[in-house]
Design an enzyme around this catalytic site. Structure first.
Site, PDB file in Angstrom:
ATOM      1  N   HIS A  18       0.844  -1.208   0.000  1.00  0.00           N
ATOM      2  CA  HIS A  18       0.000   0.000   0.000  1.00  0.00           C
ATOM      3  C   HIS A  18       0.879   1.258   0.000  1.00  0.00           C
ATOM      4  CE1 HIS A  18      -2.991  -2.698   2.338  1.00  0.00           C
ATOM      5  NE2 HIS A  18      -3.592  -2.453   1.190  1.00  0.00           N
ATOM      6  N   LYS A  42     -16.680  -7.145   5.756  1.00  0.00           N
ATOM      7  CA  LYS A  42     -15.405  -7.871   5.584  1.00  0.00           C
ATOM      8  C   LYS A  42     -14.813  -8.296   6.924  1.00  0.00           C
ATOM      9  CE  LYS A  42     -13.688  -6.581   1.093  1.00  0.00           C
ATOM     10  NZ  LYS A  42     -12.575  -6.065   0.303  1.00  0.00           N
ATOM     11  N   ARG A  91      -1.827  -6.301  -8.498  1.00  0.00           N
ATOM     12  CA  ARG A  91      -0.648  -7.105  -8.168  1.00  0.00           C
ATOM     13  C   ARG A  91      -0.516  -8.205  -9.208  1.00  0.00           C
ATOM     14  NH1 ARG A  91      -2.940  -7.708  -2.245  1.00  0.00           N
ATOM     15  NH2 ARG A  91      -4.761  -7.461  -3.561  1.00  0.00           N
ATOM     16  N   SER A 129      -2.850  -8.027   2.728  1.00  0.00           N
ATOM     17  CA  SER A 129      -3.144  -7.934   4.163  1.00  0.00           C
ATOM     18  C   SER A 129      -3.670  -9.278   4.662  1.00  0.00           C
ATOM     19  CB  SER A 129      -4.181  -6.840   4.421  1.00  0.00           C
ATOM     20  OG  SER A 129      -3.721  -5.602   3.947  1.00  0.00           O
TER      21      SER A 129
HETATM   22  P1  ADP Z   1      -9.896  -3.823  -0.466  1.00  0.00           P
HETATM   23  O1  ADP Z   1     -10.695  -4.531   0.585  1.00  0.00           O
HETATM   24  O2  ADP Z   1     -10.554  -2.578  -0.968  1.00  0.00           O
HETATM   25  O3  ADP Z   1      -9.410  -4.705  -1.582  1.00  0.00           O
HETATM   26  P2  ADP Z   1      -7.116  -3.673   0.377  1.00  0.00           P
HETATM   27  O4  ADP Z   1      -6.514  -2.886   1.499  1.00  0.00           O
HETATM   28  O5  ADP Z   1      -6.912  -5.150   0.391  1.00  0.00           O
HETATM   29  O6  ADP Z   1      -8.629  -3.272   0.349  1.00  0.00           O
HETATM   30  O7  ADP Z   1      -6.550  -3.137  -1.007  1.00  0.00           O
HETATM   31  C1  ADP Z   1      -6.762  -1.808  -1.418  1.00  0.00           C
HETATM   32  C2  ADP Z   1      -6.146  -1.639  -2.790  1.00  0.00           C
HETATM   33  O8  ADP Z   1      -4.737  -1.757  -2.667  1.00  0.00           O
HETATM   34  C3  ADP Z   1      -6.594  -2.696  -3.817  1.00  0.00           C
HETATM   35  O9  ADP Z   1      -6.702  -2.085  -5.085  1.00  0.00           O
HETATM   36  C4  ADP Z   1      -5.480  -3.689  -3.810  1.00  0.00           C
HETATM   37  O10 ADP Z   1      -5.345  -4.339  -5.084  1.00  0.00           O
HETATM   38  C5  ADP Z   1      -4.293  -2.763  -3.539  1.00  0.00           C
HETATM   39  N1  ADP Z   1      -3.211  -3.491  -2.876  1.00  0.00           N
HETATM   40  C6  ADP Z   1      -3.250  -4.250  -1.779  1.00  0.00           C
HETATM   41  N2  ADP Z   1      -2.042  -4.778  -1.498  1.00  0.00           N
HETATM   42  C7  ADP Z   1      -1.216  -4.337  -2.473  1.00  0.00           C
HETATM   43  C8  ADP Z   1       0.160  -4.566  -2.800  1.00  0.00           C
HETATM   44  N3  ADP Z   1       0.934  -5.383  -2.088  1.00  0.00           N
HETATM   45  N4  ADP Z   1       0.650  -3.939  -3.866  1.00  0.00           N
HETATM   46  C9  ADP Z   1      -0.133  -3.140  -4.626  1.00  0.00           C
HETATM   47  N5  ADP Z   1      -1.429  -2.918  -4.426  1.00  0.00           N
HETATM   48  C10 ADP Z   1      -1.969  -3.502  -3.349  1.00  0.00           C
END
Ligand code: ADP
Length: 163
Positions: A18, A42, A91, A129
């Site tokens: 992130h 979630k 990703r 995460s």
């Molecule tokens: P959500 O529940 O909205 O998917 P996340 O926190 O899991 O929330 O992810 C938010 C955004 O950040 C999503 O677009 C996800 O693809 C992106 N994201 C999560 N982890 C990574 C990472 N390691 N590298 C790049 N983008 C990421």
């Protein structure tokens, strides 16, 4: 010209993936609002306040980055903030279908809002995460995935949950 972008997500908790995306977005836009979704369906491990607090600490010192939270539709939140761009991360190919559906649904709901995808540094492209929480519960060393204070918060939280 778009000056403001919203980066919405669960951030449960924030990872180096992130943070990598926030830095990339900050190079392009004059203001990046990282918006923590309440997302109670979630069943997040951390409260909204905790997720916001960790993000604030993780981006402290980064110019033009603001941390906020929102409930409801992200397009409504974007309108409230007078922003026309949503940032999301890609990703692996496995992200594509879900992100594609969401971007097109948001476009249908609000054609004036564009979703822009950014890719992280390769070494973060497998980091999520969800997996992080599993690894933490098995006692993994988290230092290459999250800042130390996030690793500590994760371990404390999982320890509390076990009791
Ligand atoms: P959500 O529940 O909205 O998917 P996340 O926190 O899991 O929330 O992810 C938010 C955004 O950040 C999503 O677009 C996800 O693809 C992106 N994201 C999560 N982890 C990574 C990472 N390691 N590298 C790049 N983008 C990421």
């Amino acid at each position: 010209m778009c000056q403001k972008a919203i980066y919405p997500g669960s951030f449960d908790p924030v990872t180096y993936g992130h943070i990598d995306l926030i830095k990339r977005a900050q190079e392009i836009f004059s203001e990046v609002i990282v918006a923590v979704a309440h997302n109670p369906h979630k069943k997040p491990l951390f409260s909204v306040e905790d997720r916001v607090g960790m993000l604030k600490k993780a981006v402290s010192g980064l110019r033009g980055v603001v941390i906020d939270d929102f409930d409801g539709l992200v397009v409504d939140y974007a309108h409230k903030q007078k922003a026309h761009v949503l940032i999301r991360g890609l990703r692996m190919l496995s992200d594509f279908e879900y992100e594609f559906q969401m971007a097109l649904t948001n476009r249908k709901l609000s054609p004036d809002i564009e979703t822009i995808f950014l890719m992280p540094q390769e070494s973060y492209s497998y980091l999520s995460s969800k997996l992080l929480k599993e690894a933490a519960s098995l006692g993994a060393d988290l230092s290459s995935f999250v800042p130390d204070f996030v690793g500590k918060a994760l371990k404390d939280k999982l320890h509390q949950a076990k009791r």
